[in-house]
Design a protein around this motif. Structure first.
Motif, PDB file in Angstrom:
ATOM      1  N   HIS A  96       0.822  -1.214   0.000  1.00 26.53           N
ATOM      2  CA  HIS A  96       0.000   0.000   0.000  1.00 26.53           C
ATOM      3  C   HIS A  96       0.858   1.267   0.000  1.00 26.53           C
ATOM      4  N   GLY A  97       2.034   1.200   0.621  1.00 31.55           N
ATOM      5  CA  GLY A  97       2.956   2.326   0.539  1.00 31.55           C
ATOM      6  C   GLY A  97       3.449   2.527  -0.881  1.00 31.55           C
ATOM      7  N   MET A  98       3.707   1.414  -1.580  1.00 33.14           N
ATOM      8  CA  MET A  98       4.115   1.498  -2.988  1.00 33.14           C
ATOM      9  C   MET A  98       3.013   2.148  -3.825  1.00 33.14           C
ATOM     10  N   LEU A  99       1.764   1.715  -3.624  1.00 35.18           N
ATOM     11  CA  LEU A  99       0.655   2.290  -4.383  1.00 35.18           C
ATOM     12  C   LEU A  99       0.466   3.765  -4.039  1.00 35.18           C
ATOM     13  N   ALA A 100       0.663   4.115  -2.765  1.00 35.69           N
ATOM     14  CA  ALA A 100       0.547   5.521  -2.375  1.00 35.69           C
ATOM     15  C   ALA A 100       1.620   6.363  -3.067  1.00 35.69           C
ATOM     16  N   LEU A 150      -6.413   7.427   3.545  1.00 34.90           N
ATOM     17  CA  LEU A 150      -6.346   7.850   4.946  1.00 34.90           C
ATOM     18  C   LEU A 150      -6.746   6.715   5.880  1.00 34.90           C
ATOM     19  N   ALA A 151      -7.678   5.875   5.443  1.00 30.18           N
ATOM     20  CA  ALA A 151      -8.091   4.736   6.274  1.00 30.18           C
ATOM     21  C   ALA A 151      -6.925   3.777   6.487  1.00 30.18           C
ATOM     22  N   GLN A 152      -6.153   3.530   5.431  1.00 29.75           N
ATOM     23  CA  GLN A 152      -4.987   2.660   5.570  1.00 29.75           C
ATOM     24  C   GLN A 152      -3.932   3.296   6.460  1.00 29.75           C
ATOM     25  N   ILE A 153      -3.741   4.593   6.337  1.00 27.89           N
ATOM     26  CA  ILE A 153      -2.766   5.280   7.188  1.00 27.89           C
ATOM     27  C   ILE A 153      -3.153   5.129   8.653  1.00 27.89           C
ATOM     28  N   ARG A 154      -4.439   5.320   8.955  1.00 26.80           N
ATOM     29  CA  ARG A 154      -4.890   5.146  10.347  1.00 26.80           C
ATOM     30  C   ARG A 154      -4.694   3.710  10.811  1.00 26.80           C
ATOM     31  N   THR A 155      -4.980   2.749   9.931  1.00 27.70           N
ATOM     32  CA  THR A 155      -4.816   1.336  10.291  1.00 27.70           C
ATOM     33  C   THR A 155      -3.360   1.024  10.611  1.00 27.70           C
ATOM     34  N   TYR A 156      -2.440   1.456   9.758  1.00 25.07           N
ATOM     35  CA  TYR A 156      -1.024   1.163   9.988  1.00 25.07           C
ATOM     36  C   TYR A 156      -0.484   1.928  11.191  1.00 25.07           C
ATOM     37  N   ARG A 179       1.142   0.131  14.426  1.00 21.21           N
ATOM     38  CA  ARG A 179       2.548   0.530  14.549  1.00 21.21           C
ATOM     39  C   ARG A 179       3.384   0.131  13.337  1.00 21.21           C
ATOM     40  N   GLU A 180       2.785   0.202  12.145  1.00 23.48           N
ATOM     41  CA  GLU A 180       3.501  -0.090  10.905  1.00 23.48           C
ATOM     42  C   GLU A 180       3.539   1.126   9.980  1.00 23.48           C
ATOM     43  N   LEU A 181       3.174   2.296  10.514  1.00 20.73           N
ATOM     44  CA  LEU A 181       3.145   3.501   9.683  1.00 20.73           C
ATOM     45  C   LEU A 181       4.520   3.852   9.111  1.00 20.73           C
TER      46      LEU A 181
END
Length: 703
Positions: free
Chosen positions: A115-119, A346-352, A356-358
């Motif tokens: 998801h970081g790659m896609l972002a 933003l939902a994925q950012i909150r999830t990570y 603690r994987e942000l």
């Protein structure tokens, strides 16, 4: 495939997906620097070929925004014809991965990295396409696009910026005003911008397609470049396309109740589609979550929807290409700006952040944006590995002093040598000459950490203190003390006796108190919701379980039952006095179980090494003693008193016969409402046997 299902569900769904696929396919081709026709070719092949072979029938495939940056770089390096050949070979690689059943292996990549790659890709797309919206041209890198953006904003923009702004505004507002999926926001926005441009007679860049699409296809041609560079490009496209397709398939599975995805078959389908698309001069194909989720929401039931949407695109391009050429490029760029920004969820950012994987997500996203895709993903994977190692080597240490004066040191997690310095510091802070309970909740203990604890224990004891070590989840420390670290079987605390987990030196009178404290600390939080529910609803067990009072026999343990499952009667020898016997306590429990609780089964369970049976076979008990009078009510007669196991089974058989003398039992059995069963538990083997009361034989419950 039923025609009714096709006409009712899949046909209208295919129209919806077709309408949203046209602007997205054109926009992705434009953002990639490829011929616009290449995006439409990929959409047709993705719909028909991948749809027909797909292991995820409701997934829709086509050109994806996630590959835009990779394809753009590949076109710059190898040209479009060479890129098409690379796409075809990448498809063959995907087929090989699917045949070798490595589909799920692609999902081993950390989701935070994916998801970081896609972002990161989304940010690169948005930064490049905003220049097109503003009437300019995108630069070669995200940094250059960001650097030139202020100058582009203050410059002269003309009609392009108005058309782009209108497109973005409609894409944001339309879903709030109209809830139907039959009119996708992207389609409405592009059509509106096209109509406005035509009404104004705007002199803006528009879609340019060949007059004869079939004759103008840019067929694949092997690039004139070093094999090493071609191989890197093939592997990059194959792996990214595979991961994106499989993640999309898994996500689509959560949206419907139909058949689950076969990921290896899906990988073969995607590979076949890429081989065909590349050969025909199309962009790479992946499973696309936007189109797939639209397909499910529109009511699709089978793969026919994905196939038909590809057919509609092909027909539209061949018959109505002139309509497509009216679309302003600024409108397509605006669609891509929003598509790119939506890849930053933003939902994925909150999830990570919650998990603690942000940092993994952010480092990958920034790496892809600032450098290139491979470097960014490499940085993200390295960060993920470091986080994993940090978590594996992490432990929590708490020190408390209860009111009793005993110091409690609780260690949770993985205790390895790298934590020895912190552990030594915390243990050294304990006051001398105290009683210390060292409680270990460990997933792993290495030898270095074991020696740290052992050395502290010895020195603390020599100085006048007392240390008791107890283990909750496993016996790592005690196995290490026996030179068996790393071997042996896990023995959970709740399955062992007090003496085993509290230690032989524990005061036996205090054992129950310690056991209750352990229950309230470790077990009560887990079972409290279930017990609270039972306290509210009352008990409704199906079984009356009559067994011996022997302390070695634990009914809930040997039957795998929990609160509310068994209505138990325990006595010496698991005896059921017959009707009319002096003792009525067992009779009262039987009547209550049948008439009040409505139980459907009564089980009499004996066990090996039963002292009551030994007493009956030896005849050593005085007839006038309470124990003697109790055992005399068994009514059992032994054929071979020397065969202890046969005697225990005979006792079970006799108690089943005694049960039938009770009117409540005989009436329930005759009415078919009650079953009587006999069991025998071998303590040494920890194995349960079913008893045949007619033959006085037994056989294992499980084989």
């Amino acid at each position: 495939m039923p025609v009714f299902k096709l006409l009712r569900h899949d046909f209208p769904a295919s129209i919806v997906v077709f309408l949203i696929a046209i602007p997205l396919s054109l926009g992705i081709a434009a953002a990639s620097g490829a011929p616009l026709l290449a995006g439409l070719v990929a959409a047709v092949v993705g719909g028909i070929v991948a749809g027909a072979l797909s292991g995820a029938p409701l997934q829709v495939s086509g050109p994806a925004a996630g590959l835009t940056v990779i394809v753009a770089g590949t076109i710059v390096e190898f040209g479009f014809a060479g890129t098409a050949a690379i796409v075809a070979v990448a498809g063959l690689m995907q087929i090989l991965l699917g045949i070798t059943r490595l589909g799920r292996a692609a999902l081993a990549l950390s989701p935070a990295v994916v998801h970081g790659m896609l972002a990161g890709i989304g940010l690169v797309i948005a930064l490049s396409q905003i220049h097109v919206v503003l009437g300019g041209a995108p630069q070669s890198s995200a940094w250059a696009n960001l650097r030139d953006l202020p100058g582009q904003i203050v410059g002269h923009h003309g009609v392009s910026v108005m058309l782009g702004t209108l497109t973005i505004a409609l894409m944001l507002i339309w879903p709030r005003l109209v809830k139907t999926t039959l009119l996708p926001a992207a389609l409405i926005a592009v059509v509106a911008a096209t109509v406005v441009a035509a009404a104004l007679g705007a002199d803006v860049e528009r879609v340019d397609l060949p007059a004869e699409p079939l004759s103008e296809l840019t067929l694949a041609r092997w690039p004139d470049a070093p094999l090493r560079e071609i191989t890197v490009a093939v592997i990059t496209i194959a792996l990214v396309a595979s991961v994106e397709s499989l993640l999309s398939a898994v996500a689509v599975d959560r949206m419907h109740d139909g058949p689950r995805a076969n990921l290896n078959r899906e990988l073969i389908a995607q590979g076949t589609a890429n081989a065909v698309s590349g050969t025909l001069g199309g962009l790479p194909v992946t499973g696309v979550i936007v189109r797939s989720s639209t397909n499910v929401a529109a009511g699709a039931r089978t793969r026919a929807s994905a196939i038909l949407h590809g057919v509609w695109i092909a027909g539209f391009v061949l018959v109505c290409a002139a309509w497509l050429e009216m679309i302003p490029m600024a409108a397509l760029a605006a669609v891509l700006v929003l598509v790119g920004l939506r890849l930053v969820s933003l939902a994925q950012i909150r999830t990570y952040a919650r998990h603690r994987e942000l940092p993994i997500y952010l480092i990958t996203a920034v790496g892809v944006t600032a450098t290139d895709l491979l470097t960014g993903v490499g940085l993200g994977m390295a960060t993920a590995v470091l986080f994993m190692l940090w978590r594996l080597a992490r432990c929590e240490i708490w020190t408390t002093q209860p009111a009793s004066g005993t110091w409690l040191v609780s260690i949770t997690g993985t205790l390895a040598f790298i934590a020895s310095e912190r552990l030594t510091r915390r243990l050294a802070a304990l006051p001398p000459a105290q009683y210390v309970e060292l409680e270990l909740h460990l997933d792993y203990l290495d030898h270095g950490a074991y020696e740290t604890i052992r050395d502290w224990q010895e020195s603390y004891t020599r100085a006048g203190g007392q240390v008791h070590i107890s283990e909750i989840n496993d016996s790592w420390f005690h196995r290490a003390a026996s030179d068996g670290l790393g071997i042996g079987k896990r023995i959970p605390r709740l399955l062992g006796s007090w003496s085993r987990w509290q230690g032989a030196d524990r005061d036996r009178q205090d054992a129950m108190t310690v056991g209750i404290q352990e229950f309230e600390r470790s077990v009560a939080p887990l079972v409290r919701p279930e017990l609270a529910d039972l306290a509210h609803t009352g008990q409704a067990p199906d079984q009356l379980f009559i067994t011996c009072a022997d302390s070695r026999l634990v009914p809930n343990l040997i039957t795998g039952s929990g609160p509310g499952d068994l209505f138990c009667v325990r006595n010496i020898g698991n005896i059921v006095p017959p009707k009319g016997a002096p003792d009525t306590s067992v009779s009262a429990a039987i009547e209550y179980a049948i008439n009040v609780l409505g139980i459907t089964t009564i089980t009499v369970c004996g066990h090996s090494g039963c002292s009551a049976v030994r007493a009956l076979t030896s005849g050593a008990l005085a007839a006038d003693s309470a124990l003697g009078r109790w055992l005399a009510q068994s009514g059992v007669h032994f054929q071979d008193p020397a065969d202890e196991e046969a005697c225990c089974i005979a006792n079970v058989t006799q108690q089943l016969a005694n049960l039938r003398t009770h009117p409540a039992v005989s009436a329930a059995v005759a009415a078919g409402r009650l079953n009587l069963t006999g069991m025998y538990f071998d303590l040494a083997q920890a194995r349960m046997y079913a008893v045949d009361p007619d033959l006085r034989l037994h056989h294992p419950i499980s084989t």
